[in-house]
Motif scaffolding. Structure first.
Motif, PDB file in Angstrom:
ATOM      1  N   LYS A 199       2.359   1.760  -3.367  1.00 43.35           N
ATOM      2  CA  LYS A 199       1.381   2.250  -4.342  1.00 43.35           C
ATOM      3  C   LYS A 199       1.124   3.747  -4.147  1.00 43.35           C
ATOM      4  CE  LYS A 199      -1.882  -0.751  -3.453  1.00 43.35           C
ATOM      5  NZ  LYS A 199      -3.206  -1.422  -3.502  1.00 43.35           N
ATOM      6  N   LEU A 200       1.088   4.180  -2.893  1.00 42.80           N
ATOM      7  CA  LEU A 200       0.873   5.600  -2.611  1.00 42.80           C
ATOM      8  C   LEU A 200       2.049   6.450  -3.092  1.00 42.80           C
ATOM      9  CD1 LEU A 200      -0.673   5.343   0.972  1.00 42.80           C
ATOM     10  CD2 LEU A 200      -1.852   6.050  -1.111  1.00 42.80           C
ATOM     11  N   GLU A 231     -10.104   5.835  -3.795  1.00 43.51           N
ATOM     12  CA  GLU A 231      -9.471   5.170  -4.932  1.00 43.51           C
ATOM     13  C   GLU A 231      -8.934   3.795  -4.556  1.00 43.51           C
ATOM     14  OE1 GLU A 231      -5.681   5.962  -7.967  1.00 43.51           O
ATOM     15  OE2 GLU A 231      -6.705   7.657  -7.026  1.00 43.51           O
ATOM     16  N   PHE A 232      -8.443   3.669  -3.307  1.00 46.94           N
ATOM     17  CA  PHE A 232      -7.859   2.400  -2.859  1.00 46.94           C
ATOM     18  C   PHE A 232      -8.804   1.597  -1.963  1.00 46.94           C
ATOM     19  CE2 PHE A 232      -3.926   4.847  -3.801  1.00 46.94           C
ATOM     20  CZ  PHE A 232      -3.366   3.974  -4.715  1.00 46.94           C
ATOM     21  N   ASN A 233     -10.101   1.789  -2.184  1.00 41.74           N
ATOM     22  CA  ASN A 233     -11.142   0.951  -1.554  1.00 41.74           C
ATOM     23  C   ASN A 233     -11.061   0.919  -0.034  1.00 41.74           C
ATOM     24  OD1 ASN A 233     -12.149   0.132  -4.146  1.00 41.74           O
ATOM     25  ND2 ASN A 233     -10.394  -1.264  -4.295  1.00 41.74           N
ATOM     26  N   LEU A 250       0.831  -1.202   0.000  1.00 36.87           N
ATOM     27  CA  LEU A 250       0.000   0.000   0.000  1.00 36.87           C
ATOM     28  C   LEU A 250       0.869   1.256   0.000  1.00 36.87           C
ATOM     29  CD1 LEU A 250      -2.640   1.592   0.233  1.00 36.87           C
ATOM     30  CD2 LEU A 250      -2.528   1.238   2.728  1.00 36.87           C
ATOM     31  N   LEU A 278      -7.689   9.494  -2.010  1.00 34.93           N
ATOM     32  CA  LEU A 278      -6.927   8.263  -2.222  1.00 34.93           C
ATOM     33  C   LEU A 278      -7.593   7.079  -1.514  1.00 34.93           C
ATOM     34  CD1 LEU A 278      -3.356   9.752  -1.840  1.00 34.93           C
ATOM     35  CD2 LEU A 278      -4.277   8.705  -3.908  1.00 34.93           C
ATOM     36  N   ASN A 279      -8.217   7.347  -0.383  1.00 31.91           N
ATOM     37  CA  ASN A 279      -8.926   6.283   0.335  1.00 31.91           C
ATOM     38  C   ASN A 279     -10.061   5.725  -0.520  1.00 31.91           C
ATOM     39  OD1 ASN A 279      -9.449   4.682   2.710  1.00 31.91           O
ATOM     40  ND2 ASN A 279     -11.233   5.987   3.103  1.00 31.91           N
ATOM     41  N   GLU A 302      -8.553   1.544   2.070  1.00 31.24           N
ATOM     42  CA  GLU A 302      -7.326   1.070   2.723  1.00 31.24           C
ATOM     43  C   GLU A 302      -6.655   2.138   3.593  1.00 31.24           C
ATOM     44  OE1 GLU A 302      -4.693  -1.892   0.566  1.00 31.24           O
ATOM     45  OE2 GLU A 302      -5.679  -0.972  -1.151  1.00 31.24           O
ATOM     46  N   LEU A 303      -7.057   3.391   3.449  1.00 28.93           N
ATOM     47  CA  LEU A 303      -6.449   4.469   4.239  1.00 28.93           C
ATOM     48  C   LEU A 303      -7.311   4.877   5.425  1.00 28.93           C
ATOM     49  CD1 LEU A 303      -5.103   4.768   1.306  1.00 28.93           C
ATOM     50  CD2 LEU A 303      -4.680   7.124   1.973  1.00 28.93           C
ATOM     51  N   HIS A 316       1.908   7.060  -6.753  1.00 31.05           N
ATOM     52  CA  HIS A 316       0.749   7.802  -7.245  1.00 31.05           C
ATOM     53  C   HIS A 316       1.156   9.214  -7.689  1.00 31.05           C
ATOM     54  CE1 HIS A 316      -3.264   9.600  -7.375  1.00 31.05           C
ATOM     55  NE2 HIS A 316      -3.747   8.377  -7.372  1.00 31.05           N
ATOM     56  N   VAL A 348       1.539   5.361   6.696  1.00 27.89           N
ATOM     57  CA  VAL A 348       0.748   6.061   5.682  1.00 27.89           C
ATOM     58  C   VAL A 348       0.427   7.480   6.148  1.00 27.89           C
ATOM     59  CG1 VAL A 348      -1.493   6.145   4.524  1.00 27.89           C
ATOM     60  CG2 VAL A 348      -0.231   3.991   4.645  1.00 27.89           C
TER      61      VAL A 348
END
Length: 406
Positions: free
Chosen positions: A24-25, A129-131, A21, A126-127, A133-134, A28, A89
């Motif tokens: 990936k961030l 966008e990443f389903n 994760l 972003l949360n 995860e944040l 981005h 994160v």
């Protein structure tokens, strides 16, 4: 866990990113933009080496957060893998909301919106966008997670952000007074009553940390040349916006042009504006300054040349506010000598103040933990009178005007 990525940092050496994760961030576009955002604004006009970016800084913060988690676990403070990832994160994203030249132009593009709020907007986008995860990282960032010390690791007077930027900015500027022992400070961290504390053995390192903050603010962040350079940059954008609203078509990037045409406040700052803001960086501003340095508008070209060619205005600093009569006298001389309209004097002669409080005991105090379990604020625990003095706010006043008036 398999190593995902290794960054070679001049301060800490190799920084390993193990979380998919987190990687990936970092990849981005929102985050990659931080490579184009200066960590210290225009401080390179004073300290030529200060060209590092927010990207350097936040990677350093993740390294320190990993070290802090390992330290607390070694002291039987339970931190799950999920919490560790969320902490990393949160600290990774804490500065993603900075605009061009960081603090220098914080309110020049977004009206009364601080960079922390913009960072939160980015995290929420972003949360989605990443389903989701944040989600935990956002709770920690906002201080809503039930474990208070985790938010303190991200935002407090002894957080990973401050530990990194003091050491990093000291390194790149060459100002040795800001070099702090981050390893010692993190090793001395502990948790008591769900609050982040510092073991008594680390008190002298903490004192050095507070002193380093004082030195760095007055010697670097609030250096008079840095102050006048940043004020000129603000004046440039104010002049550019005024000309744009009058109908002048200034040559610049479409992204910058969009922000010159509109004052964007909280209500207007939707996802579309957030995406547009994510494409705005130092390059947009500096390329515009180079173009505008030859503009027909004499004030805009004068201001842009001031920054591009480091021909900065004169700046006077004082412990007392400048007398109104003195400021008016300078404005009168400027109008006569430079043939400038009275309504345009705000771009050439201006005053203000800056302040510094090296330690704020009222805001997330640095708490010292004694062997017997007793807790004391560092001001009370320290045998140095200077620490108490450093908790006082120091204010200095400045006055800027063209050098050819001297």
């Amino acid at each position: 866990m398999k190593k995902i990525k290794i960054f070679n940092d001049p301060i800490y050496g190799f920084i390993t990113v193990r979380s998919p994760l987190v990687f990936k961030l970092i990849e981005h576009p929102y985050f990659q933009r931080l490579r184009r955002i200066s960590q210290m604004g225009l401080s390179y006009l004073v300290y030529p080496g200060a060209h590092h970016t927010r990207f350097h800084h936040v990677l350093g913060c993740t390294y320190l957060m990993q070290m802090a988690v390992e330290t607390l676990r070694s002291k039987q403070i339970e931190i799950s893998e999920e919490e560790e990832e969320a902490l990393i994160v949160a600290i990774l994203m804490h500065d993603i909301g900075h605009g061009p030249f960081s603090h220098a132009l914080e309110h020049s593009f977004l009206y009364k919106i601080r960079h922390e709020e913009v960072s939160l907007r980015f995290m929420e986008a972003l949360n989605a966008e990443f389903n989701g995860e944040l989600e935990l990282a956002i709770d920690i960032f906002k201080g809503k997670y039930h474990r208070t010390f985790m938010n303190q690791l991200v935002s407090s007077q002894l957080d990973m952000d401050r530990l990194d930027y003091l050491k990093r900015d000291s390194f790149y500027s060459g100002v040795a007074e800001g070099n702090i022992n981050v390893e010692r400070l993190i090793t001395m961290l502990h948790v008591k009553n769900d609050r982040l504390v510092l073991e008594y053995k680390g008190i002298y390192s903490a004192e050095k940390f507070i002193m380093a903050r004082r030195f760095m603010y007055w010697q670097v962040y609030l250096h008079k040349t840095g102050i006048v350079a940043e004020k000129v940059l603000v004046k440039i954008l104010e002049r550019a916006r005024a000309l744009t609203l009058e109908g002048t078509d200034l040559t610049c990037s479409e992204t910058l042009k969009a922000f010159l045409k509109e004052d964007i406040d909280r209500d207007k700052f939707d996802l579309g504006k957030l995406d547009m803001f994510s494409r705005l960086d130092d390059y947009d501003v500096m390329s515009a300054l180079k173009l505008w340095s030859n503009h027909d508008d004499s004030i805009l070209s004068y201001l842009c040349n001031s920054v591009v060619n480091r021909k900065l205005p004169k700046i006077e600093m004082s412990n007392e506010a400048f007398a109104a009569e003195y400021i008016e006298d300078i404005k009168t001389r400027a109008m006569d000598k430079l043939n400038v309209k009275k309504e345009d004097m705000e771009y050439l002669v201006y005053d203000g103040s800056v302040e510094n409080k090296a330690y704020n005991s009222e805001k997330e105090a640095i708490t010292i933990l004694y062997k017997n379990g007793e807790l004391k604020d560092i001001v009370e625990a320290s045998d140095s009178e200077s620490i108490s003095a450093l908790s006082m706010t120091v204010r200095k006043y400045y006055l800027c005007y063209p050098k050819n008036l001297v």
